[in-house]
Design a protein around this motif. Structure first.
Motif, PDB file in Angstrom:
ATOM      1  N   SER A  48       0.830  -1.202   0.000  1.00 42.45           N
ATOM      2  CA  SER A  48       0.000   0.000   0.000  1.00 42.45           C
ATOM      3  C   SER A  48       0.867   1.256   0.000  1.00 42.45           C
ATOM      4  O   SER A  48       2.060   1.216   0.299  1.00 42.45           O
ATOM      5  CB  SER A  48      -0.910   0.025   1.228  1.00 42.45           C
ATOM      6  OG  SER A  48      -0.145   0.170   2.422  1.00 42.45           O
ATOM      7  N   PHE A  50       0.526   4.295   2.243  1.00 44.35           N
ATOM      8  CA  PHE A  50      -0.229   4.610   3.453  1.00 44.35           C
ATOM      9  C   PHE A  50       0.066   6.041   3.880  1.00 44.35           C
ATOM     10  O   PHE A  50       1.197   6.380   4.221  1.00 44.35           O
ATOM     11  CB  PHE A  50       0.153   3.640   4.570  1.00 44.35           C
ATOM     12  CG  PHE A  50      -0.737   3.681   5.785  1.00 44.35           C
ATOM     13  CD1 PHE A  50      -1.760   2.761   5.944  1.00 44.35           C
ATOM     14  CD2 PHE A  50      -0.551   4.638   6.771  1.00 44.35           C
ATOM     15  CE1 PHE A  50      -2.582   2.785   7.063  1.00 44.35           C
ATOM     16  CE2 PHE A  50      -1.362   4.679   7.894  1.00 44.35           C
ATOM     17  CZ  PHE A  50      -2.379   3.753   8.047  1.00 44.35           C
ATOM     18  N   THR A 205       6.105  -1.221  -0.063  1.00 43.04           N
ATOM     19  CA  THR A 205       5.132  -0.531   0.780  1.00 43.04           C
ATOM     20  C   THR A 205       5.690   0.847   1.103  1.00 43.04           C
ATOM     21  O   THR A 205       6.844   0.969   1.523  1.00 43.04           O
ATOM     22  CB  THR A 205       4.886  -1.299   2.084  1.00 43.04           C
ATOM     23  OG1 THR A 205       4.482  -2.637   1.774  1.00 43.04           O
ATOM     24  CG2 THR A 205       3.827  -0.629   2.930  1.00 43.04           C
ATOM     25  N   THR A 221      -3.262   4.987  -1.073  1.00 44.34           N
ATOM     26  CA  THR A 221      -4.358   4.018  -1.159  1.00 44.34           C
ATOM     27  C   THR A 221      -5.029   3.826   0.197  1.00 44.34           C
ATOM     28  O   THR A 221      -6.201   3.463   0.265  1.00 44.34           O
ATOM     29  CB  THR A 221      -3.841   2.660  -1.645  1.00 44.34           C
ATOM     30  OG1 THR A 221      -2.844   2.168  -0.708  1.00 44.34           O
ATOM     31  CG2 THR A 221      -3.201   2.784  -3.023  1.00 44.34           C
ATOM     32  N   HIS A 222      -4.277   4.053   1.277  1.00 51.82           N
ATOM     33  CA  HIS A 222      -4.775   3.883   2.633  1.00 51.82           C
ATOM     34  C   HIS A 222      -4.367   5.097   3.464  1.00 51.82           C
ATOM     35  O   HIS A 222      -3.379   5.772   3.142  1.00 51.82           O
ATOM     36  CB  HIS A 222      -4.217   2.616   3.285  1.00 51.82           C
ATOM     37  CG  HIS A 222      -4.688   1.349   2.653  1.00 51.82           C
ATOM     38  ND1 HIS A 222      -4.312   0.977   1.380  1.00 51.82           N
ATOM     39  CD2 HIS A 222      -5.509   0.361   3.114  1.00 51.82           C
ATOM     40  CE1 HIS A 222      -4.880  -0.179   1.078  1.00 51.82           C
ATOM     41  NE2 HIS A 222      -5.602  -0.578   2.108  1.00 51.82           N
ATOM     42  N   PRO A 236      -8.689   1.915   4.048  1.00 49.70           N
ATOM     43  CA  PRO A 236      -8.606   2.370   2.660  1.00 49.70           C
ATOM     44  C   PRO A 236      -9.137   3.789   2.522  1.00 49.70           C
ATOM     45  O   PRO A 236     -10.120   4.163   3.165  1.00 49.70           O
ATOM     46  CB  PRO A 236      -9.485   1.359   1.911  1.00 49.70           C
ATOM     47  CG  PRO A 236      -9.457   0.134   2.761  1.00 49.70           C
ATOM     48  CD  PRO A 236      -9.416   0.636   4.174  1.00 49.70           C
TER      49      PRO A 236
END
Length: 334
Positions: A48, A50, A205, A221-222, A236
């Motif tokens: 992800s 983040f 990541t 994305t998160h 998310p």
């Protein structure tokens, strides 16, 4: 930590521990009587991007320092790349690239010289590929033209790019970036955004701490949101936004009548400034759809004689969700 474990909060989709690049449980860090990090359960899915958000003083940088072993927690558990920290620090850190609290370099060395020296200090880095890897990293962040220039002549944005290059000297499973676009012009910001996306597409990541909501919305994305040392939401990006109150925007010349209809339906009406049209229509915003289908709202408006010349449904923006969760702006220091 026992597996499997769900590490979701505030309505987010549960994630297994084996699918997490970063996981904390009841993590606490105090300075005197103040808890800078107050019992957070962080869950960052592998692969992800983040976004770690929060007002100034909310505990973001302290959390990052705990994750990287730069500070010791008072209590709680940390796992990075599936291994317990700080016990596995020596085996984890070679797989982690980081840019925290601004880059620091030797001002009398060039960009290339700094990266060569930093790479030489990494016992896991290959000497035979060092020069090529340094050149590649400088090219990826757009510093090839300044590779031979002494760092004391670098601008803040150039130093920030050099810090990113240092974090990417070797392939990493996890990249931790604290305010990566600090000091960058709009073009540099777009380049960093593109770079982060390409890294994530390659399986890395990326954990990004930032106060730039617009950048986070385009890059991540998160999202996790910190407030006063607590993690008040995570999950998310789309789930976090959709959890906020959606609102409708009605373009109509019948503002008062439309407002009465929206009130009857349980929406909270308000006029949106600066959203008129060349035909003199005003925009009426109704917040809190309360389970009504958009078609039913339009039908009710038309049935009462409202001339509907435009109708849209909009989810809450990340900024609106942030304010609703924290009650603060980014200039608040706590």
């Amino acid at each position: 930590m026992n597996e499997p474990r769900t590490a979701a909060a505030h309505g987010a989709t549960p994630v297994r521990s084996s699918d997490l690049a970063i996981e904390t449980r009841a993590l606490v860090k105090r300075f005197g009587h103040r808890s800078a990090v107050d019992g957070i359960d962080l869950a960052v899915p592998r692969g992800s991007v983040f976004g770690f958000l929060g007002p100034n003083g909310s505990g973001k940088t302290t959390t990052i320092r705990l994750l990287l072993g730069l500070a010791s927690a008072d209590s709680g558990d940390i796992r990075v790349l599936g291994r317990e920290m700080p016990l596995a620090l020596a085996s984890v850190l070679p797989d982690v690239g980081a840019l925290v609290e601004g880059p620091g370099f030797y001002p009398f060395l060039s960009g290339t010289g700094n990266l060569m020296r930093l790479d030489a200090a990494d016992r896991h880095a290959s000497f035979s590929t060092r020069r090529q890897r340094v050149q590649d990293a400088l090219e990826r962040v757009g510093l090839s033209h300044a590779a031979g220039k002494k760092v004391r002549a670098y601008s803040l944005g150039m130093k920030q790019r050099l810090g990113l290059a240092n974090a990417m000297l070797r392939p990493r499973e996890l990249l931790v970036l604290d305010e990566p676009t600090n000091g960058l012009d709009p073009q540099g910001t777009r380049e960093v955004r593109s770079l982060v996306r390409s890294l994530a597409a390659g399986g890395t990541t990326v954990f990004v701490s930032s106060h730039l909501l617009a950048e986070v919305e385009q890059m991540c994305t998160h999202v996790g949101v910190m407030s006063a040392g607590r993690l008040v939401a995570q999950g998310p990006l789309e789930e976090l936004r959709s959890a906020g109150q959606a609102h409708v925007v009605v373009q109509t010349p019948d503002v008062e009548l439309a407002s009465r209809v929206l009130t009857r339906l349980g929406l909270v009406p308000g006029e949106a400034p600066g959203t008129g049209s060349p035909w003199g229509n005003a925009a009426v915003v109704g917040t809190g759809i309360n389970g009504h289908e958009p078609e039913a709202i339009v039908a009710a408006l038309v049935a009462d004689g409202v001339r509907v010349r435009g109708f849209t449904v909009e989810n809450a923006s990340l900024e609106e969700r942030f304010v609703s969760l924290t009650g603060e702006g980014f200039d608040v220091v706590g």
